[in-house]
Write an enzyme that holds these catalytic residues in place. Structure first.
Site, PDB file in Angstrom:
ATOM      1  N   HIS A  52       0.646  -2.839   8.902  1.00 12.08           N
ATOM      2  CA  HIS A  52       0.809  -2.480  10.311  1.00 12.08           C
ATOM      3  C   HIS A  52       2.218  -2.821  10.823  1.00 12.08           C
ATOM      4  O   HIS A  52       2.847  -2.025  11.525  1.00 12.08           O
ATOM      5  CB  HIS A  52      -0.267  -3.149  11.172  1.00 12.08           C
ATOM      6  CG  HIS A  52      -1.589  -2.436  11.082  1.00 12.08           C
ATOM      7  ND1 HIS A  52      -2.435  -2.584  10.000  1.00 12.08           N
ATOM      8  CD2 HIS A  52      -2.188  -1.548  11.899  1.00 12.08           C
ATOM      9  CE1 HIS A  52      -3.504  -1.822  10.187  1.00 12.08           C
ATOM     10  NE2 HIS A  52      -3.382  -1.187  11.327  1.00 12.08           N
ATOM     11  N   LYS A  81     -13.330  -6.368  11.566  1.00 10.00           N
ATOM     12  CA  LYS A  81     -14.347  -7.269  12.109  1.00 10.00           C
ATOM     13  C   LYS A  81     -13.778  -8.045  13.288  1.00 10.00           C
ATOM     14  O   LYS A  81     -12.562  -8.204  13.400  1.00 10.00           O
ATOM     15  CB  LYS A  81     -14.864  -8.214  11.032  1.00 10.00           C
ATOM     16  CG  LYS A  81     -13.895  -9.328  10.650  1.00 10.00           C
ATOM     17  CD  LYS A  81     -14.579 -10.338   9.762  1.00 10.00           C
ATOM     18  CE  LYS A  81     -13.613 -11.361   9.191  1.00 10.00           C
ATOM     19  NZ  LYS A  81     -13.256 -12.449  10.126  1.00 10.00           N
TER      20      LYS A  81
END
Lengths: 290, 213
Positions: free
Chosen positions: B36, B123
């Protein structure tokens, strides 16, 4: 001195792939507390299926095989230098066999060593010489997700109205659980250390997680606080994975240290549900795994 | 349980609601912290010049990510050594659960928008910037069960490719084929987030508990 490399490799395999019975028992008991058809119950059911599958196939319970934390208690006459070398060889081999993920990343150069071996700090190995003739090696694997949400408070803490006493400890621990939400893979187990300096306090909050679940704290004051904290944390409604539900915390373990008059630290180590810890005992020519 | 095929259309994305369990089938790409940061710095904010194979990997990723899914996962992979005598790689996902997503909060919405990605799996949920992106792009956040790594790895039928292996095994971009990958929608394209709700409710309980004694 015998070469224990193969036996340590087996300890690593068991720790990564076979969840201890006391943890699994708690997880199984939690399923019944969650509403049928709820996301919380679904999460716990998936967790239990995963526990069985990992055990069957010798595959990691969680892909984050964490920081390998070894505690070695050795009788007089053993070489810690040789034991360290054996642990490191076994860990590299366990990584090759996919029991472990290569997890040691050089923080300055951002390079993964590829075999789980960093400097002397990785894996973490603690040695203690003990009386008698038994050697024990304990291993805990603590994942990064739950490690990241660990918290340390310096009391008094006016944000939560916590003073320098056990009532204050209760408040900051509850605050830590609420802040963690589902990020540390709830339901979690709390390791709490009161006192010490910043370093020793955090370390003790992890060491206390080697204790078995359900074992009662020898100090009645701490035993009462442990029970109260686990109960109150479960009223927060965070639930498995943070989906909402009854099961946020499976257990709480508290230990106390000496502190300086000026300092009152409370450290909380959050352990994810994948509470991986195992022990091996070497007695004469016999190796026993717990 | 509802089955969703990848690539996913905007219509399907908009029909998904918070709390809905679904299974995903198709091709997805893993990407976490290093990926990212690298994507945003090199191709979106362009604060860093492309180096080595950066541009080739970027071109290869574009069609994989358009309409696709990115998975916050650092897997355990077997077959990391070439098979003699052909030297071919036989990668297999051994353990592949989700990692905590909130660390990608500064980057996620920008990455989703840039590549037109329709779903992110992880998550723990994500924050307001990502939730806003869910509505704008649109995309949804799929929650996988943290720690259920052996179980989830069974849904990975094939490892098709890997990019940026020099980031390390956990941080590389693994292109995988999945079948019936189990997730729950916890942030949807209509501004709803299960995580925001649970956080608010648990904070209310916490304040009551703190007021005692």
């Amino acid at each position: 001195m015998p070469d224990l490399t193969d036996e340590i490799l087996e300890l690593i395999r068991r720790t990564s792939s076979d969840l201890p019975a006391d943890v699994e028992k708690r997880l199984r008991a939690s399923v019944e507390k969650e509403a049928p058809g709820s996301a919380a119950r679904g999460a716990l059911e998936t967790i239990l299926k995963n526990v069985e599958l990992s055990r069957q196939n010798s595959t990691p319970i969680c892909q984050d095989t964490g920081t390998p934390i070894f505690y070695v208690k050795y009788p007089e006459g053993w070489s810690t230098r040789k034991l360290r070398a054996q642990i490191r060889t076994a860990l590299a081999e366990a990584t090759k066999r996919s029991y472990m993920r290569p997890n040691a990343v050089d923080a300055i150069y951002d390079k993964n060593s590829g075999n789980n071996l960093g400097g002397d700090d990785f894996p973490y190995i603690h040695f203690d010489e003990v009386e008698g003739d038994e050697l024990t090696i304990e291993l805990m694997l603590k994942g990064g997700g739950c490690e990241n949400i660990g918290a340390q408070y310096s009391l008094p803490d006016s944000r939560v109205g916590a003073g320098r006493d056990l009532a204050g400890v209760r408040k900051v621990v509850l605050d830590a659980v609420q802040k963690a939400q589902g990020q540390g893979c709830a339901p979690g187990i709390l390791g709490v250390a009161i006192g010490g300096d910043r370093g020793s306090s955090y370390l003790a909050s992890k060491e206390v997680l080697f204790e078995k679940m359900g074992s009662l704290n020898a100090d009645p004051k701490l035993a009462a606080l442990e029970t109260q904290l686990a109960e109150e944390a479960n009223t927060l409604g965070i639930g498995p994975m943070g989906f909402g539900g009854q099961t946020t915390v499976l257990d709480t373990k508290i230990t106390g240290l000496s502190r300086l008059p000026a300092s009152y630290f409370v450290s909380v180590s959050y352990m994810c549900w994948a509470y991986r810890r195992r022990k091996m005992v070497v007695r004469e020519n016999e190796v026993i795994y717990d | 349980m509802r089955e969703v095929a990848i690539p996913i259309s905007d219509d399907v994305i908009k029909s998904l609601k918070v709390g809905e369990p679904v299974t995903l089938t198709g091709v997805m790409v893993t990407g976490r912290d290093t990926v990212h940061k690298w994507l945003v710095e090199t191709f979106i904010k362009k604060t860093r010049a492309p180096q080595g194979d950066d541009l080739q990997v970027y071109e290869a990723l574009k069609p994989l990510l358009a309409g696709g899914v990115i998975y916050h996962c650092g897997p355990v992979v077997s077959g990391m050594e070439a098979k003699p005598p052909t030297g071919t790689m036989e990668y297999k996902f051994v353990a592949a659960g989700p990692t905590t997503s909130i660390r990608e909060e500064p980057y996620q919405a920008d990455v989703m928008k840039h590549f037109n990605i329709k779903g992110v799996i992880g998550k723990g949920g994500m924050g307001p910037k990502t939730l806003k992106g869910c509505q704008e792009v649109p995309f949804v956040y799929f929650h996988a069960i943290g720690g259920a790594a052996s179980y989830i790895a069974q849904s990975v039928t094939k490892v098709l490719d890997v990019y940026k292996l020099d980031f390390g095994v956990p941080e590389a971009l693994w292109v995988i084929e999945v079948k019936d990958f189990p997730v729950v929608v916890t942030m949807d394209a209509h501004g709803q987030s299960l995580h925001a709700v649970v956080e608010e409710q648990s904070n209310k309980v916490l304040q009551e508990l703190l007021a005692k004694a």
